[in-house]
Design a protein around this motif. Structure first.
Motif, mmCIF file in Angstrom:
data_model
loop_
_atom_site.group_PDB
_atom_site.id
_atom_site.type_symbol
_atom_site.label_atom_id
_atom_site.label_comp_id
_atom_site.label_asym_id
_atom_site.label_seq_id
_atom_site.Cartn_x
_atom_site.Cartn_y
_atom_site.Cartn_z
ATOM 1 N N UNK A 50 15.030 13.980 15.546
ATOM 2 C CA UNK A 50 15.326 15.149 15.082
ATOM 3 C C UNK A 50 16.996 15.031 14.883
ATOM 4 N N UNK A 51 17.578 15.239 13.746
ATOM 5 C CA UNK A 51 19.162 15.426 13.845
ATOM 6 C C UNK A 51 19.433 16.777 13.376
ATOM 7 N N UNK A 52 20.105 17.401 14.274
ATOM 8 C CA UNK A 52 20.319 18.686 14.291
ATOM 9 C C UNK A 52 21.761 18.922 13.739
ATOM 10 N N UNK A 53 21.714 19.932 12.770
ATOM 11 C CA UNK A 53 23.184 20.480 12.423
ATOM 12 C C UNK A 53 23.299 21.950 12.685
ATOM 13 N N UNK A 54 24.240 22.667 13.679
ATOM 14 C CA UNK A 54 24.208 23.810 14.319
ATOM 15 C C UNK A 54 25.594 24.612 13.914
ATOM 16 N N UNK A 55 25.310 25.713 13.162
ATOM 17 C CA UNK A 55 26.566 26.622 12.718
ATOM 18 C C UNK A 55 26.417 27.922 13.228
ATOM 19 N N UNK A 56 27.274 28.663 13.195
ATOM 20 C CA UNK A 56 27.358 30.151 13.548
ATOM 21 C C UNK A 56 26.647 30.877 12.403
ATOM 22 N N UNK A 57 26.234 31.797 12.490
ATOM 23 C CA UNK A 57 25.206 32.674 11.706
ATOM 24 C C UNK A 57 25.861 32.882 10.113
ATOM 25 N N UNK A 58 27.248 33.444 9.928
ATOM 26 C CA UNK A 58 27.625 33.420 8.604
ATOM 27 C C UNK A 58 27.828 32.015 7.876
ATOM 28 N N UNK A 59 28.259 31.173 8.696
ATOM 29 C CA UNK A 59 28.396 29.577 8.164
ATOM 30 C C UNK A 59 27.121 29.041 7.741
ATOM 31 N N UNK A 60 26.309 29.337 8.615
ATOM 32 C CA UNK A 60 24.752 28.611 8.438
ATOM 33 C C UNK A 60 24.043 29.248 7.224
#
Length: 432
Positions: A50-60
């Protein structure tokens, strides 16, 4: 975490790519836990990396919207909510999950709370996402601080009672403010709690016939109350405080109360939380309505353009399963389990013990939430803390910027909402 080199646009199809899945998700605590558990459990069992990309709420939200609208296929799975599902499904951006669910007996869809399944089912009757966790909203407070001050929190507080209590617990400890309320711009940030306040004060974004009511007296009264409360007794840096900032403030004893998502309780009562055991939880404050808690879920959805839909389902089946909840309970702690989605969790004695202070209030809040009738008047579209139309993303965000400016003292609430009324009128004109 960056995406691996093998995950090009379009999803790829090489042999090195066939055992991967690319996941784009919000950076909430529950998502940080799943990153820790994936390699030794899901990948070990399935061979799928699994390759995760994790961002803050507004950005995601922005990135998911761009990715799914273009159907680039770079990400197979993303965290979306019950707000996006209807429009994303209508635009043919999502892969339906019904066939996977029917073949995956171990998943047990019947165990998923009915309100969650319903909220992730589109107009065509198909299921398009599975909840990672579900939430409503409630009021969290420091029992020890209240006891030291000789104060009692009502089980069903009104907003005026909350304001009065915030004044009394302000500076109860050095550097402690009375309450934390989101002020960060974003339709899913400041307007998540604020719209529930508007609802219970008797306001609404639109009447049934799409008449906009953003600068109506009830909307103004609710917003003025919220802005005054956070300016007088709220956290420092309120105009830039979202869910994450308020969670940190509560954990670090910088605030005595916090009105926000029920999902925050698990982090606050976790074994390593400095405030574990010191908190009380009561229903969302009201004025004119019987209840005012929102209904929301961060859920896993599969992009229609994904070339790895089978892998995507295997990931979702694991991440939304009872098995995963048991894994979190045993490895990290039962209070940390991503709750609000399965009845079996609320029936689990181990979870009940760890979540004794909040699980019943959470369960009731989710059960009592009514997206069809959240206020005192009929609405043209479903939604409690949002209006269930695609245009609300832009409308809510633009008006939130004006409200955040009012919290910062750069303009009045009336000025903010007059601008909001003009923006809402443009949306209304499309529907009338």
């Amino acid at each position: 975490m960056a995406l691996s080199a093998c995950s090009g646009a379009g999803g790829g199809g090489s042999s090195s790519d066939s055992k991967t899945v690319n996941v784009l998700m919000v950076n909430n605590p529950q998502m940080l836990d799943i990153q820790k558990l994936t390699a030794d459990n899901f990948t070990k069992e399935t061979g799928i990396k699994v390759n995760y990309t994790v961002l803050p709420e507004n950005d995601v939200r922005d990135k998911i919207s761009q990715e799914f609208s273009s159907q680039a296929g770079q990400y197979d799975v993303a965290t979306i909510s019950n707000f996006e599902v209807p429009s994303y499904a209508k635009n043919n951006w999502l892969a339906p999950l019904d066939d996977y669910v029917s073949k995956d007996k171990e998943f047990n869809q019947d165990d998923v709370l009915g309100s969650m399944t319903k909220s992730l089912t589109a107009e065509d009757g198909k299921l398009y996402a599975e909840p990672f966790y579900g939430e409503s909203s409630f009021l969290m407070y420091r029992k020890d601080v209240f006891a030291a001050k000789g104060l009692k929190m009502p089980d069903k507080p009104t907003w005026q009672q909350v304001a009065d209590l915030a004044a009394k617990v302000d500076n109860a400890q050095p550097g402690m403010r009375g309450i934390c309320l989101r002020g960060l711009p974003g339709w899913g940030e400041v307007f998540a709690p604020l719209t529930t306040v508007v609802n219970t004060f008797g306001g609404t974004w639109f009447e049934k016939d799409w008449t906009p009511k953003v600068n109506a007296p009830e909307f103004q009264q609710a917003t003025q109350f919220y802005v005054d409360l956070v300016r007088k007794h709220g956290e420092s840096g309120a105009p830039q405080a979202g869910f994450t900032e308020c969670l940190n403030n509560m954990q670090q004893s910088k605030v005595a109360m916090w009105y926000d998502a029920t999902s925050a309780a698990g982090s606050l009562e976790a074994k390593d939380s400095p405030v574990a055991g010191k908190l009380g939880f009561v229903e969302a404050p009201v004025v004119k309505t019987k209840s005012s808690g929102w209904l929301y879920t961060w859920a896993w959805a599969v992009q229609k353009a994904s070339k790895r839909q089978d892998n995507a389902w295997k990931f979702i089946s694991w991440a939304s399963s009872k098995k995963y909840e048991d894994l979190v309970g045993s490895k990290i702690g039962w209070a940390n389990v991503p709750a609000g989605k399965r009845q079996s969790l609320y029936d689990n004695p181990e979870y009940q013990k760890a979540a004794e202070s909040f699980y019943k209030v959470t369960d009731e809040a989710i059960t009592n939430a009514d997206p069809e009738n959240p206020g005192v008047q009929a609405r043209p579209a479903p939604g409690i803390q949002f209006v269930g139309i695609p245009e609300f993303t832009d409308l809510g965000t633009q008006v939130s910027q004006e409200v955040s400016a009012a919290i910062a003292g750069r303009q009045t609430v009336k000025q903010a909402l007059d601008k909001g009324q003009d923006l809402a009128q443009k949306v209304a004109d499309k529907y009338k």
